[in-house]
Write a protein that holds these residues in place. Structure first.
Motif, PDB file in Angstrom:
ATOM      1  N   ILE A 103       0.837  -1.213   0.000  1.00 34.41           N
ATOM      2  CA  ILE A 103       0.000   0.000   0.000  1.00 34.41           C
ATOM      3  C   ILE A 103       0.865   1.255   0.000  1.00 34.41           C
ATOM      4  O   ILE A 103       0.576   2.221  -0.714  1.00 34.41           O
ATOM      5  N   ILE A 104       1.938   1.260   0.783  1.00 38.79           N
ATOM      6  CA  ILE A 104       2.829   2.419   0.818  1.00 38.79           C
ATOM      7  C   ILE A 104       3.465   2.626  -0.552  1.00 38.79           C
ATOM      8  O   ILE A 104       3.520   3.744  -1.064  1.00 38.79           O
ATOM      9  N   ALA A 105       3.946   1.556  -1.173  1.00 42.44           N
ATOM     10  CA  ALA A 105       4.572   1.664  -2.492  1.00 42.44           C
ATOM     11  C   ALA A 105       3.560   2.082  -3.553  1.00 42.44           C
ATOM     12  O   ALA A 105       3.886   2.854  -4.465  1.00 42.44           O
ATOM     13  N   LYS A 106       2.330   1.603  -3.445  1.00 38.27           N
ATOM     14  CA  LYS A 106       1.307   1.923  -4.432  1.00 38.27           C
ATOM     15  C   LYS A 106       0.833   3.373  -4.301  1.00 38.27           C
ATOM     16  O   LYS A 106       0.687   4.074  -5.300  1.00 38.27           O
ATOM     17  N   SER A 107       0.602   3.826  -3.079  1.00 42.53           N
ATOM     18  CA  SER A 107       0.041   5.167  -2.892  1.00 42.53           C
ATOM     19  C   SER A 107       1.104   6.268  -2.910  1.00 42.53           C
ATOM     20  O   SER A 107       0.867   7.342  -3.457  1.00 42.53           O
ATOM     21  N   ASP A 108       2.260   6.033  -2.309  1.00 47.90           N
ATOM     22  CA  ASP A 108       3.286   7.075  -2.208  1.00 47.90           C
ATOM     23  C   ASP A 108       4.462   6.861  -3.143  1.00 47.90           C
ATOM     24  O   ASP A 108       5.341   7.703  -3.221  1.00 47.90           O
ATOM     25  N   GLY A 109       4.522   5.713  -3.792  1.00 45.72           N
ATOM     26  CA  GLY A 109       5.649   5.401  -4.664  1.00 45.72           C
ATOM     27  C   GLY A 109       6.637   4.488  -3.954  1.00 45.72           C
ATOM     28  O   GLY A 109       6.715   4.453  -2.726  1.00 45.72           O
ATOM     29  N   ILE A 110       7.409   3.763  -4.737  1.00 45.18           N
ATOM     30  CA  ILE A 110       8.348   2.789  -4.173  1.00 45.18           C
ATOM     31  C   ILE A 110       9.439   3.481  -3.352  1.00 45.18           C
ATOM     32  O   ILE A 110       9.958   2.921  -2.386  1.00 45.18           O
ATOM     33  N   ILE A 111       9.760   4.718  -3.690  1.00 48.74           N
ATOM     34  CA  ILE A 111      10.786   5.474  -2.968  1.00 48.74           C
ATOM     35  C   ILE A 111      10.324   5.796  -1.543  1.00 48.74           C
ATOM     36  O   ILE A 111      11.147   6.002  -0.652  1.00 48.74           O
TER      37      ILE A 111
END
Length: 105
Positions: free
Chosen positions: A52-60
């Motif tokens: 969810i973090i990678a999807k919503s805010d980006g993998i960075i």
């Protein structure tokens, strides 16, 4: 040289463990500003939270806070691990790992 090698080794470990720290912090802060039982649960487990973090805010976003974490690792563990060889060469620790109380005082 031991200080630099120890610091770089600790920084390499920090690169791999920082995403886990980001996920842990997100878990701890979800619903922090609302009363118990009122907030919605965004993260159910570590893998789902990472996704969810990678999807919503980006993998960075999984590496947020990496620079301060690396500085901390460089200085804290670089000094701690790098000074061991120096202390051993000064004779405060013998070859079997025992600390010489007379030399340490």
């Amino acid at each position: 040289m031991e200080f630099a090698i120890a610091g770089v080794a600790a920084c390499c470990a920090g690169i791999f463990t920082n995403p886990l720290d980001v996920v842990k912090t997100r878990f701890q802060l979800q619903g922090e500003l609302k009363s118990r039982g009122v907030y919605t649960v965004h993260y159910k487990n570590a893998l789902q939270a990472s996704y969810i973090i990678a999807k919503s805010d980006g993998i960075i976003a999984l590496q947020k806070g990496l620079v301060p974490a690396l500085w901390y690792q460089l200085f804290m563990n670089g000094v701690r691990l790098g000074s061991f060889d120096f202390i051993q060469k000064c004779g405060f620790i013998d070859t079997e790992g025992e600390i010489s109380l007379s030399k340490a005082l």
